[in-house]
Design a protein around this motif. Structure first.
Motif, PDB file in Angstrom:
ATOM      1  N   GLN A 175      24.736  18.455  18.828  1.00  0.00           N
ATOM      2  CA  GLN A 175      24.577  18.746  17.413  1.00  0.00           C
ATOM      3  C   GLN A 175      23.683  17.681  16.759  1.00  0.00           C
TER       4      GLN A 175
ATOM      5  N   LEU B 195      33.806  18.048  23.961  1.00  0.00           N
ATOM      6  CA  LEU B 195      33.675  17.816  22.522  1.00  0.00           C
ATOM      7  C   LEU B 195      32.602  16.764  22.233  1.00  0.00           C
ATOM      8  N   VAL B 196      32.581  15.715  23.061  1.00  0.00           N
ATOM      9  CA  VAL B 196      31.553  14.684  22.881  1.00  0.00           C
ATOM     10  C   VAL B 196      30.171  15.276  23.111  1.00  0.00           C
TER      11      VAL B 196
ATOM     12  N   LYS C 118      38.075  18.544  28.224  1.00  0.00           N
ATOM     13  CA  LYS C 118      37.915  19.043  26.860  1.00  0.00           C
ATOM     14  C   LYS C 118      37.314  17.947  25.984  1.00  0.00           C
ATOM     15  N   ALA C 119      37.794  16.722  26.177  1.00  0.00           N
ATOM     16  CA  ALA C 119      37.269  15.604  25.391  1.00  0.00           C
ATOM     17  C   ALA C 119      35.786  15.409  25.677  1.00  0.00           C
ATOM     18  N   GLN C 120      35.437  15.494  26.952  1.00  0.00           N
ATOM     19  CA  GLN C 120      34.027  15.334  27.317  1.00  0.00           C
ATOM     20  C   GLN C 120      33.181  16.445  26.719  1.00  0.00           C
TER      21      GLN C 120
ATOM     22  N   GLU D  30      29.122  17.305  20.226  1.00  0.00           N
ATOM     23  CA  GLU D  30      28.736  16.502  19.063  1.00  0.00           C
ATOM     24  C   GLU D  30      27.351  15.902  19.269  1.00  0.00           C
ATOM     25  N   GLU D  31      27.117  15.415  20.482  1.00  0.00           N
ATOM     26  CA  GLU D  31      25.803  14.825  20.754  1.00  0.00           C
ATOM     27  C   GLU D  31      24.703  15.864  20.632  1.00  0.00           C
TER      28      GLU D  31
ATOM     29  N   LEU E   9      47.088  19.035  33.315  1.00  0.00           N
ATOM     30  CA  LEU E   9      46.908  18.901  31.868  1.00  0.00           C
ATOM     31  C   LEU E   9      46.011  17.710  31.530  1.00  0.00           C
ATOM     32  N   GLN E  10      46.227  16.609  32.233  1.00  0.00           N
ATOM     33  CA  GLN E  10      45.400  15.431  31.978  1.00  0.00           C
ATOM     34  C   GLN E  10      43.940  15.702  32.274  1.00  0.00           C
TER      35      GLN E  10
ATOM     36  N   ARG F  72      42.512  18.632  32.256  1.00  0.00           N
ATOM     37  CA  ARG F  72      42.041  19.560  31.230  1.00  0.00           C
ATOM     38  C   ARG F  72      41.677  18.784  29.959  1.00  0.00           C
ATOM     39  N   ASN F  73      42.568  17.871  29.552  1.00  0.00           N
ATOM     40  CA  ASN F  73      42.322  17.091  28.333  1.00  0.00           C
ATOM     41  C   ASN F  73      41.044  16.272  28.449  1.00  0.00           C
ATOM     42  N   GLN F  74      40.872  15.689  29.625  1.00  0.00           N
ATOM     43  CA  GLN F  74      39.693  14.864  29.861  1.00  0.00           C
ATOM     44  C   GLN F  74      38.416  15.699  29.745  1.00  0.00           C
TER      45      GLN F  74
END
Lengths: 200, 265
Positions: free
Chosen positions: A145, A138-139, A134-136, A142-143, A127-128, A130-132
Motif C-alpha cells: 500500500q 498484513l505487513v 497472517k502477520a506477514q 501495508e508495504e 495456529l501459531q 497461521r498467526n505468523q
C-alpha cells in the motif's frame, strides 16, 4: 389284583424309584392295606405284620417326600445360578472397555471419519504458524500500500521493483504505471496477484 | 520496522482517523468521563513524542461465552462484514487494525478467542500482555452476562492487576425490543461498574455503535500507553514481545513471548 376295576394305584409299583412321589407311596400303602385285609379275612393274625408294614411305609413316605423336596430345591438353585452366570457374562461383554479404561477415559471409534485425531499441541503449532503467516501477510499488504501510494522514498521502492542484479542507487527510480519494460510488467502482475488477497 | 522504514505509514481510512477524544456510551459505566485528550498526551504529541517513545501498537483480547458474537463484532469492525452463519472460532485468531490518533499511526492487535471450553487452554495463553480486555456477552441471553465476571478473572490471571482497561460489550442489541434492551442494560451497567469496566451496547448485524466503541478502545489504549510511557519510560506492554513481532518471525507465538518477557519486564 389285575381284575380289580381300580387297578391304577398298583401302577405305582412299576415306577422308577427316583420318580416316586408321596401320592405313589399312598397308592402303594392302599394296595398293601387291601392285601393285608384279604389275608386277615382268611383268618390269619396279621396285626403284628400290619404295624411293621405301616412303619416301613411311613419311613418310605418321609424319604420320598424329602428326596422330592431336595430335588426341587436343587433345581431352583441351579436355575438361579444359571441366570446369575448369564448376567455376569453379559455385563462383562458390554462394559469391557470402560472397565479396562477407568475413569476420565474416552473410547474412540476408529471407523468414525470425524474422530479426534490431533493433539492440542499440534493444534497450537498450526495456529501459531497461521498467526505468523497472517502477520506477514498484513505487513506485506501495508508495504504494498505504501509503495502504491508513493509514500516511501523513491529509492526504497526501487529495491523491490528492480531486478536483483543491479544496485538500486544506480538506477533511476521507476515511475509506477509508466515504465513498460518486461521487468516492471512482471513485477506489476505479481503485485496484482498479491493485491487480490487484500481485504477491503 | 525497527530500521525506521515503516515510519512512513500507509494512510488509514477516514473512520480510523481520531483527533477528538471519542465519547463514552453511558456515563454510568465508563473508564473516563472527560471529553478531551489528556493534556500531557496532547502536548507530547505536538512534540512528536510517540515516535521517540516507540508507540506503535496495543494488544486487545476479546473474551466471552461461545456464540455471544465476538468474531462477528470483530468482523463488523475490521471488515465491515456480517455473516449470519455461526462458525465456532478454533483456538484464536487476530486482526490488526490501523488508526491515526492525534496524527500518529497506531494499531490495535485484536485477538479473537474461542468461547468453547475445549479451546480455553489454547486461548488463555494469548491473554498475556493485554492492554485492553473486551468481554462480550449476548444481550438476549442473561446467563452470558453472569459469566462475564469469570471471564475477567481468567483474563486477569495472565496479567498484572491494574495493567488492563476492561470493556464490557453487550452484543446483538438488534434482537431486543427497546424496553427489554434497557432492562438488560441496567443489569449490565451494574456489572460493568462492579468490574470497573466501560459498558457498550452494540449490534454487529446493523453495525450500531461498533465503530464508536472501537474508536473509544483505540483512544483509551493510546492515551494509557502514552501516559505510562511519559511517566516511566516504556510501559510493560508497549513494544513488549507479547505483541506479534511481525518483523522477527515469531508472530503470535506465546512461547516466544515467554522467553522475551524475562528480559523486557
Amino acid at each position: 389284583m389285575e381284575q380289580l376295576p381300580d387297578s391304577s394305584p398298583a401302577l405305582a409299583f412299576e415306577k422308577d424309584a427316583f420318580e416316586l412321589t408321596v401320592e405313589d407311596v399312598y397308592d402303594i400303602s392302599y394296595v398293601i392295606g387291601r392285601d393285608l385285609l384279604k389275608i386277615s379275612n382268611a383268618g390269619e393274625d396279621v396285626s403284628e405284620l400290619q404295624f411293621r408294614i405301616v412303619r416301613v411305609l411311613e419311613v418310605f413316605e418321609t424319604l420320598v417326600n424329602k428326596y422330592n423336596l431336595s430335588l426341587e430345591e436343587l433345581k431352583m438353585e441351579r436355575d438361579n445360578l444359571k441366570t446369575e452366570l448369564e448376567r455376569i457374562i453379559a455385563d462383562s461383554a458390554n462394559g469391557q472397555g470402560t472397565q479396562m479404561l477407568g475413569p476420565n477415559k474416552l473410547v474412540v471409534d476408529l471407523t468414525d471419519p470425524n474422530r479426534p485425531r490431533f493433539t492440542m499441541q499440534e493444534l497450537k503449532e498450526v495456529l501459531q504458524e497461521r498467526n505468523q503467516l497472517k502477520a506477514q501477510l498484513l505487513v506485506a499488504q501495508e508495504e504494498l500500500q505504501l509503495y502504491k501510494s508513493g509514500i516511501l522514498p523513491q529509492a526504497e521502492p526501487a529495491m523491490v521493483e528492480v531486478d536483483l542484479g543491479s544496485p538500486p542507487s544506480n538506477r533511476p527510480a521507476p515511475v509506477p504505471n509508466e515504465e513498460k519494460t518486461e521487468e516492471t510488467k512482471e513485477e506489476k502482475s505479481t503485485i496484482k496477484k498479491l493485491f487480490s488477497f487484500r481485504r477491503k | 520496522m525497527e530500521n525506521g522504514k515503516m515510519q512512513f505509514s500507509a494512510p488509514v481510512s477516514r473512520d480510523r482517523v481520531i483527533s477528538k477524544f471519542p465519547k463514552w456510551y453511558t456515563p454510568q459505566a465508563c473508564l473516563q468521563t472527560k471529553d478531551h485528550w489528556h493534556v500531557r498526551v496532547k502536548t507530547a504529541c505536538k512534540d512528536r513524542a510517540p515516535w521517540s517513545l516507540g508507540m506503535k501498537m496495543s494488544k486487545v483480547v476479546v473474551v466471552g461465552d461461545l456464540y455471544v458474537g465476538k468474531t462477528c463484532l470483530i468482523n463488523r469492525f475490521c471488515k465491515d462484514l456480517f455473516d449470519r452463519d455461526y462458525k465456532a472460532t478454533i483456538g484464536v485468531d487476530f486482526e490488526i487494525e490501523r488508526f491515526q490518533l492525534l496524527g500518529f499511526p497506531y494499531s490495535l492487535q485484536i485477538w479473537d478467542t474461542a468461547g468453547q471450553e475445549k479451546f480455553k487452554c489454547i486461548a488463555s495463553t494469548y491473554y498475556r500482555g493485554a492492554q485492553i480486555i473486551i468481554i462480550v456477552f449476548d444481550l438476549a441471553d442473561i446467563r452470558t452476562l453472569e459469566h462475564t465476571r469469570q471471564w475477567l478473572v481468567e483474563a486477569m490471571k495472565e496479567n498484572e492487576p491494574r495493567s488492563c482497561s476492561v470493556f464490557l460489550i453487550g452484543a446483538k442489541r438488534d434482537l431486543l425490543a427497546s424496553a427489554e434492551c434497557q432492562r438488560v442494560e441496567r443489569d449490565a451497567i451494574k456489572m460493568a461498574a462492579d468490574m470497573r469496566a466501560e459498558f457498550w451496547s452494540v449490534s454487529s448485524k446493523t453495525g450500531e455503535n461498533v465503530q464508536e466503541c472501537f474508536s473509544r478502545v483505540a483512544a483509551v489504549a493510546f492515551e494509557d500507553s502514552m501516559l505510562q510511557a511519559l511517566q516511566g519510560g516504556v510501559p510493560s506492554h508497549i513494544g513488549s514481545s507479547d505483541l506479534i513481532k511481525i518483523d522477527r518471525g515469531t508472530a503470535g507465538d506465546p512461547r516466544a513471548a515467554d522467553e522475551n518477557r524475562l528480559t523486557c519486564c
